[in-house]
Motif scaffolding. Sequence first.
Motif, mmCIF file in Angstrom:
data_model
loop_
_atom_site.group_PDB
_atom_site.id
_atom_site.type_symbol
_atom_site.label_atom_id
_atom_site.label_comp_id
_atom_site.label_asym_id
_atom_site.label_seq_id
_atom_site.Cartn_x
_atom_site.Cartn_y
_atom_site.Cartn_z
ATOM 1 N N TRP A 26 4.019 -5.964 -4.013
ATOM 2 C CA TRP A 26 3.481 -5.147 -2.935
ATOM 3 C C TRP A 26 3.197 -3.743 -3.444
ATOM 4 O O TRP A 26 3.848 -3.249 -4.352
ATOM 5 C CB TRP A 26 4.475 -5.034 -1.792
ATOM 6 C CG TRP A 26 4.610 -6.239 -0.919
ATOM 7 C CD1 TRP A 26 3.894 -7.401 -0.991
ATOM 8 C CD2 TRP A 26 5.532 -6.406 0.156
ATOM 9 N NE1 TRP A 26 4.314 -8.270 -0.022
ATOM 10 C CE2 TRP A 26 5.311 -7.687 0.704
ATOM 11 C CE3 TRP A 26 6.519 -5.599 0.718
ATOM 12 C CZ2 TRP A 26 6.054 -8.165 1.779
ATOM 13 C CZ3 TRP A 26 7.241 -6.084 1.783
ATOM 14 C CH2 TRP A 26 7.005 -7.355 2.313
ATOM 15 N N ALA A 29 1.846 1.039 0.161
ATOM 16 C CA ALA A 29 1.137 0.913 1.435
ATOM 17 C C ALA A 29 1.493 -0.396 2.140
ATOM 18 O O ALA A 29 1.692 -0.422 3.363
ATOM 19 C CB ALA A 29 -0.376 1.007 1.213
ATOM 20 N N GLU A 30 1.594 -1.483 1.382
ATOM 21 C CA GLU A 30 1.954 -2.769 1.986
ATOM 22 C C GLU A 30 3.390 -2.744 2.505
ATOM 23 O O GLU A 30 3.673 -3.238 3.599
ATOM 24 C CB GLU A 30 1.769 -3.915 0.984
ATOM 25 C CG GLU A 30 2.114 -5.282 1.544
ATOM 26 C CD GLU A 30 1.246 -5.712 2.727
ATOM 27 O OE1 GLU A 30 1.704 -6.563 3.508
ATOM 28 O OE2 GLU A 30 0.120 -5.202 2.887
ATOM 29 N N SER A 32 4.934 -0.180 3.518
ATOM 30 C CA SER A 32 4.865 0.655 4.714
ATOM 31 C C SER A 32 4.426 -0.163 5.923
ATOM 32 O O SER A 32 5.034 -0.078 7.002
ATOM 33 C CB SER A 32 3.908 1.823 4.475
ATOM 34 O OG SER A 32 3.779 2.595 5.644
ATOM 35 N N ARG A 33 3.404 -0.977 5.743
ATOM 36 C CA ARG A 33 2.915 -1.830 6.844
ATOM 37 C C ARG A 33 3.981 -2.834 7.279
ATOM 38 O O ARG A 33 4.190 -3.054 8.467
ATOM 39 C CB ARG A 33 1.645 -2.579 6.427
ATOM 40 C CG ARG A 33 0.392 -1.735 6.468
ATOM 41 C CD ARG A 33 -0.857 -2.583 6.278
ATOM 42 N NE ARG A 33 -0.963 -3.131 4.927
ATOM 43 C CZ ARG A 33 -1.454 -2.477 3.879
ATOM 44 N NH1 ARG A 33 -1.885 -1.244 4.022
ATOM 45 N NH2 ARG A 33 -1.538 -3.048 2.705
ATOM 46 N N GLN A 34 4.630 -3.437 6.324
ATOM 47 C CA GLN A 34 5.608 -4.484 6.622
ATOM 48 C C GLN A 34 6.899 -3.936 7.234
ATOM 49 O O GLN A 34 7.559 -4.631 8.001
ATOM 50 C CB GLN A 34 5.951 -5.271 5.348
ATOM 51 C CG GLN A 34 4.799 -6.046 4.767
ATOM 52 C CD GLN A 34 4.380 -7.224 5.628
ATOM 53 O OE1 GLN A 34 5.166 -7.826 6.343
ATOM 54 N NE2 GLN A 34 3.106 -7.558 5.558
ATOM 55 N N SER A 35 7.269 -2.718 6.864
ATOM 56 C CA SER A 35 8.558 -2.153 7.286
ATOM 57 C C SER A 35 8.461 -1.156 8.428
ATOM 58 O O SER A 35 9.460 -0.862 9.086
ATOM 59 C CB SER A 35 9.229 -1.455 6.094
ATOM 60 O OG SER A 35 8.479 -0.313 5.689
ATOM 61 N N GLY A 36 7.265 -0.589 8.629
ATOM 62 C CA GLY A 36 7.132 0.475 9.617
ATOM 63 C C GLY A 36 7.615 1.825 9.130
ATOM 64 O O GLY A 36 7.717 2.778 9.887
ATOM 65 N N ARG A 39 4.547 5.736 4.283
ATOM 66 C CA ARG A 39 4.337 5.726 2.824
ATOM 67 C C ARG A 39 4.967 6.941 2.166
ATOM 68 O O ARG A 39 5.558 6.838 1.087
ATOM 69 C CB ARG A 39 2.840 5.686 2.493
ATOM 70 C CG ARG A 39 2.225 4.332 2.723
ATOM 71 C CD ARG A 39 0.766 4.316 2.364
ATOM 72 N NE ARG A 39 0.058 5.156 3.337
ATOM 73 C CZ ARG A 39 -1.133 5.684 3.145
ATOM 74 N NH1 ARG A 39 -1.776 5.500 2.018
ATOM 75 N NH2 ARG A 39 -1.703 6.413 4.082
ATOM 76 N N ASN A 59 15.328 -0.889 7.639
ATOM 77 C CA ASN A 59 13.961 -1.392 7.811
ATOM 78 C C ASN A 59 13.358 -1.844 6.489
ATOM 79 O O ASN A 59 12.665 -2.866 6.431
ATOM 80 C CB ASN A 59 13.081 -0.334 8.473
ATOM 81 C CG ASN A 59 13.402 -0.156 9.941
ATOM 82 O OD1 ASN A 59 13.929 -1.045 10.599
ATOM 83 N ND2 ASN A 59 13.090 1.018 10.467
ATOM 84 N N ALA A 63 12.331 -5.787 5.565
ATOM 85 C CA ALA A 63 10.983 -6.129 5.119
ATOM 86 C C ALA A 63 10.995 -6.788 3.744
ATOM 87 O O ALA A 63 10.255 -7.748 3.499
ATOM 88 C CB ALA A 63 10.107 -4.878 5.088
#
Length: 74
Positions: A26, A29-30, A32-36, A39, A59, A63
């Motif tokens: 990952w 950025a990915e 960040s998307r997956q965990s909330g 970045r 979190n 993720a």
Amino acid sequence: MEEHHGARVAQALAGRLQVAIEKKEWSVAELSRQSGVARYTITKALTGEAWPDLLTIANLEKALGVDLWPGREV
């Protein structure tokens, strides 16, 4: 002079985070998307410039599916 225990914990956490990101293949950025988690926050944790709070660590762990906190081993 002995290295500060907190610094060792932060370094261990950053190392575990980096390995987990690489294993998942990952980007920050990915994750960040997956965990909330922002970045910016992830980047600061990776570089040791900031210590993530417990909710952030939880979190990220959820993720990534790994334990990031190094415990007493450091």
